[in-house]
Design a protein around this motif. Structure first.
Motif, PDB file in Angstrom:
ATOM      1  N   ALA A 187       0.857   3.202  -9.883  1.00  0.00           N
ATOM      2  CA  ALA A 187      -0.043   4.567 -10.553  1.00  0.00           C
ATOM      3  C   ALA A 187       0.825   5.492 -11.135  1.00  0.00           C
ATOM      4  CB  ALA A 187      -0.683   5.120  -9.317  1.00  0.00           C
ATOM      5  N   GLY A 188       2.246   5.349 -10.815  1.00  0.00           N
ATOM      6  CA  GLY A 188       3.175   6.548 -11.784  1.00  0.00           C
ATOM      7  C   GLY A 188       3.065   7.528 -10.872  1.00  0.00           C
ATOM      8  N   GLU A 189       2.821   7.557  -9.691  1.00  0.00           N
ATOM      9  CA  GLU A 189       2.802   8.930  -8.715  1.00  0.00           C
ATOM     10  C   GLU A 189       4.310   9.122  -8.099  1.00  0.00           C
ATOM     11  OE1 GLU A 189       0.091   8.019  -5.995  1.00  0.00           O
ATOM     12  OE2 GLU A 189      -1.713   8.105  -7.382  1.00  0.00           O
ATOM     13  N   ILE A 190       5.147   7.904  -7.991  1.00  0.00           N
ATOM     14  CA  ILE A 190       6.483   8.166  -7.647  1.00  0.00           C
ATOM     15  C   ILE A 190       7.363   7.209  -8.615  1.00  0.00           C
ATOM     16  CG2 ILE A 190       5.631   8.185  -5.379  1.00  0.00           C
ATOM     17  CD1 ILE A 190       6.685   5.349  -4.831  1.00  0.00           C
ATOM     18  N   ARG A 191       8.535   7.333  -8.210  1.00  0.00           N
ATOM     19  CA  ARG A 191       9.791   6.671  -8.846  1.00  0.00           C
ATOM     20  C   ARG A 191      10.388   5.965  -7.872  1.00  0.00           C
ATOM     21  NH1 ARG A 191      13.840   8.343 -11.178  1.00  0.00           N
ATOM     22  NH2 ARG A 191      14.065  10.499 -11.047  1.00  0.00           N
ATOM     23  N   ASP A 210      18.350   9.974  -9.036  1.00  0.00           N
ATOM     24  CA  ASP A 210      18.055  11.649  -8.662  1.00  0.00           C
ATOM     25  C   ASP A 210      16.654  11.615  -8.942  1.00  0.00           C
ATOM     26  OD1 ASP A 210      18.262  13.895  -8.518  1.00  0.00           O
ATOM     27  OD2 ASP A 210      19.444  14.552 -10.102  1.00  0.00           O
ATOM     28  N   GLY A 211      15.918  11.965  -7.934  1.00  0.00           N
ATOM     29  CA  GLY A 211      14.386  12.267  -8.144  1.00  0.00           C
ATOM     30  C   GLY A 211      13.556  11.142  -7.609  1.00  0.00           C
ATOM     31  N   ALA A 212      14.295   9.988  -7.253  1.00  0.00           N
ATOM     32  CA  ALA A 212      13.343   8.885  -6.781  1.00  0.00           C
ATOM     33  C   ALA A 212      12.838   9.161  -5.458  1.00  0.00           C
ATOM     34  CB  ALA A 212      14.206   7.663  -6.650  1.00  0.00           C
ATOM     35  N   GLN A 213      11.521   8.442  -5.137  1.00  0.00           N
ATOM     36  CA  GLN A 213      11.257   8.812  -3.811  1.00  0.00           C
ATOM     37  C   GLN A 213      11.665   7.806  -2.747  1.00  0.00           C
ATOM     38  OE1 GLN A 213       9.148   9.462  -6.665  1.00  0.00           O
ATOM     39  NE2 GLN A 213       9.878  11.626  -6.055  1.00  0.00           N
ATOM     40  N   MET A 214      12.019   6.540  -3.244  1.00  0.00           N
ATOM     41  CA  MET A 214      12.457   5.515  -2.226  1.00  0.00           C
ATOM     42  C   MET A 214      13.626   4.443  -3.052  1.00  0.00           C
ATOM     43  SD  MET A 214      11.987   1.991  -1.711  1.00  0.00           S
ATOM     44  CE  MET A 214      10.324   1.374  -2.456  1.00  0.00           C
ATOM     45  N   GLU A 239       0.887  -1.046  -0.066  1.00  0.00           N
ATOM     46  CA  GLU A 239       0.013  -0.042  -0.008  1.00  0.00           C
ATOM     47  C   GLU A 239       0.970   1.276  -0.165  1.00  0.00           C
ATOM     48  OE1 GLU A 239      -3.242   0.545  -0.371  1.00  0.00           O
ATOM     49  OE2 GLU A 239      -3.348  -1.468  -0.655  1.00  0.00           O
ATOM     50  N   ARG A 240       1.945   1.430   0.619  1.00  0.00           N
ATOM     51  CA  ARG A 240       2.749   2.450   0.830  1.00  0.00           C
ATOM     52  C   ARG A 240       3.651   2.613  -0.264  1.00  0.00           C
ATOM     53  NH1 ARG A 240       7.502   3.950   5.214  1.00  0.00           N
ATOM     54  NH2 ARG A 240       7.588   6.124   4.626  1.00  0.00           N
ATOM     55  N   TRP A 241       4.048   1.666  -0.910  1.00  0.00           N
ATOM     56  CA  TRP A 241       5.032   1.832  -2.072  1.00  0.00           C
ATOM     57  C   TRP A 241       4.437   1.291  -3.436  1.00  0.00           C
ATOM     58  CZ3 TRP A 241       8.105   5.479  -0.984  1.00  0.00           C
ATOM     59  CH2 TRP A 241       8.711   5.672   0.537  1.00  0.00           C
ATOM     60  N   LEU A 242       4.023   0.048  -3.352  1.00  0.00           N
ATOM     61  CA  LEU A 242       3.682  -0.540  -4.471  1.00  0.00           C
ATOM     62  C   LEU A 242       2.648   0.236  -5.357  1.00  0.00           C
ATOM     63  CD1 LEU A 242       4.184  -2.567  -6.958  1.00  0.00           C
ATOM     64  CD2 LEU A 242       2.978  -4.209  -5.259  1.00  0.00           C
ATOM     65  N   ARG A 243       1.660   0.483  -4.846  1.00  0.00           N
ATOM     66  CA  ARG A 243       0.338   1.080  -5.382  1.00  0.00           C
ATOM     67  C   ARG A 243       0.603   2.312  -6.043  1.00  0.00           C
ATOM     68  NH1 ARG A 243      -4.969   0.747  -5.177  1.00  0.00           N
ATOM     69  NH2 ARG A 243      -4.754  -0.888  -3.246  1.00  0.00           N
ATOM     70  N   PRO A 264      13.218   5.538   2.420  1.00  0.00           N
ATOM     71  CA  PRO A 264      12.647   6.948   1.831  1.00  0.00           C
ATOM     72  C   PRO A 264      13.743   7.649   1.561  1.00  0.00           C
ATOM     73  CG  PRO A 264      11.502   6.241   3.803  1.00  0.00           C
ATOM     74  CD  PRO A 264      12.692   5.353   3.677  1.00  0.00           C
ATOM     75  N   ALA A 265      13.564   8.408   0.447  1.00  0.00           N
ATOM     76  CA  ALA A 265      14.791   9.079  -0.163  1.00  0.00           C
ATOM     77  C   ALA A 265      15.002  10.522   0.711  1.00  0.00           C
ATOM     78  CB  ALA A 265      14.312   9.758  -1.505  1.00  0.00           C
ATOM     79  N   ASP A 266      14.212  10.798   1.398  1.00  0.00           N
ATOM     80  CA  ASP A 266      14.161  12.006   2.559  1.00  0.00           C
ATOM     81  C   ASP A 266      14.467  11.516   3.790  1.00  0.00           C
ATOM     82  OD1 ASP A 266      12.054  10.861   3.323  1.00  0.00           O
ATOM     83  OD2 ASP A 266      10.602  12.387   3.238  1.00  0.00           O
ATOM     84  N   ARG A 267      14.959  10.224   3.860  1.00  0.00           N
ATOM     85  CA  ARG A 267      15.483   9.901   5.274  1.00  0.00           C
ATOM     86  C   ARG A 267      16.749  10.477   5.471  1.00  0.00           C
ATOM     87  NH1 ARG A 267      13.673   5.527   7.963  1.00  0.00           N
ATOM     88  NH2 ARG A 267      11.575   6.159   6.792  1.00  0.00           N
TER      89      ARG A 267
END
Length: 392
Positions: free
Chosen positions: A117-121, A164-168, A109-113, A191-194
């Motif tokens: 959907a193309g909402e994250i990289r 560069d630009g990935a969220q995870m 739910e947190r990452w795969l969904r 997570p990329a912002d960790r």
């Protein structure tokens, strides 16, 4: 929607939307708009009903198996930005496959969904600078040590595609054993912002169509919780096999599409070009180049189909995917090279797409395992099989 309809819609999308942009910017994804281009193209794919054809159906994908992916991924790969449009570009495509097989319900739910959907990289962070893990994953030097309620990761990574630009980042770190020992690795969803995660620099490779580049990264006392472990502790190398074989085959699918475009452009040129009293396509040497391209494309497709059937049947397909990847990486480069030769001087200009396709395909002989490493593995298996009396 059946596979033929998905292929038809993908071809229309690529030819009408993707190729004009690719041609205008010579296949350079950053020059063409980078992240904004990705959003634009994925919206077009979403409207066409072809976004994430490999994603699980319960999370919004089309749920295609490996064999059914072949014609779809090839149709997307006809344009260098086509895979990005369909959300089937590396490394996200392989990460979707991995998460679908290994992630917990909460991780799905947190990452795969949102990934489907193309909402994250996302990116896959395993390769390291020397003397760390490269073609030999047992050399993994990044470590994860136990802390209260989780783990602390330290290490460096290199050639992390899309970083560069990935969220995870799906991050491989050693949790047991010493460098050089097999096993003892664990995958973490970081997570990329960790705090402690940095993307240090881009390695400026010859290929320019991959959003997020190929980067060096550093993990400095990065803390992750127990629920951010992907799968089981110390099982990372086993899970890597879930990803690597299929990901190698989808690379072959995408680059087959690109090589086919180079071939078609060259054949059309040879059929229209007048030289030495007739069409270039009627000359024996030109015909040999065309025929050899047809042979390499057909052989690549045959090997790919065999490996994907084995994967769909639940097999590891370690040998068949190594053979297919090695042959295809070299055969598709030959296709692009012959196409260049057929077009003469125009073949090395940006008037035609052939030069950039050759530029993008060449690294495939190194990415996802150099040809020499795959040959070493294939030879070891053959020797063991024959010595154990399992030859033909």
């Amino acid at each position: 929607m059946d596979v033929e309809e998905i292929v038809a819609r993908t071809r229309t999308l690529v030819r009408e939307v993707v190729l004009p942009i690719e041609d205008e910017f010579d296949g350079d994804v950053e020059a063409a708009g980078g992240a904004a281009l990705r959003e634009q193209l994925q919206q077009a794919a979403r409207e066409a009903g072809v976004l994430s054809p490999h994603g699980p159906r319960d999370l919004g994908g089309l749920g295609l198996g490996m064999v059914d992916r072949i014609p779809v991924f090839e149709a997307a790969g006809f344009g260098l930005f086509g895979p990005m449009a369909l959300n089937i570009n590396a490394p996200d495509e392989g990460n979707i496959h991995l998460l679908d097989h290994v992630a917990s319900p909460a991780q799905r739910e947190r990452w795969l969904r949102p990934l489907v959907a193309g909402e994250i990289r996302t990116a896959f962070a395993m390769t390291e600078p020397f003397p760390g893990a490269g073609s030999d994953p047992s050399m993994l030097t990044t470590t994860a040590t136990r802390i209260d309620g989780g783990w602390r990761i330290n290490g460096r990574k290199r050639f992390i595609t899309g970083a560069d630009g990935a969220q995870m980042y799906i991050t491989m770190a050693r949790t047991r054993g010493e460098v050089g020992q097999a096993g003892g690795a664990t995958m973490f969803l970081v997570p990329a912002d960790r705090p402690g995660v940095t993307v240090d620099r881009h390695l400026h490779t010859t290929d320019r169509s991959m959003l997020g580049g190929h980067c060096e990264m550093t993990y400095t006392d990065v803390e992750v919780a127990d629920d951010e472990v992907l799968g089981g502790v110390d099982e990372g190398f086993r899970y890597a096999q879930v990803r690597l074989g299929p990901a190698r085959m989808t690379h072959v699918m995408r680059w087959s599409g690109a090589a086919r475009r180079a071939h078609e452009v060259a054949v059309r040129y040879a059929a229209e070009r007048e030289a030495f009293g007739g069409r270039l396509a009627d000359l024996g040497m030109a015909q040999q180049l065309i025929a050899d391209n047809e042979i390499d494309l057909a052989a690549t497709r045959a090997l790919l189909l065999e490996a994907c059937r084995e994967l769909d049947a639940g097999g590891r397909a370690s040998e068949s995917t190594s053979i297919t990847k090695t042959f295809a990486a070299e055969a598709l480069h030959r296709v692009a090279d012959r196409a260049t030769q057929l077009c003469g001087g125009l073949g090395v200009t940006n008037e035609y797409p052939i030069a950039r396709i050759a530029r993008e395909i060449r690294p495939f002989r190194i990415y996802d395992g150099p040809s020499e490493v795959h040959r070493w593995s294939i030879a070891k298996r053959a020797t063991r099989r024959i010595l154990n009396g399992h030859g033909a």
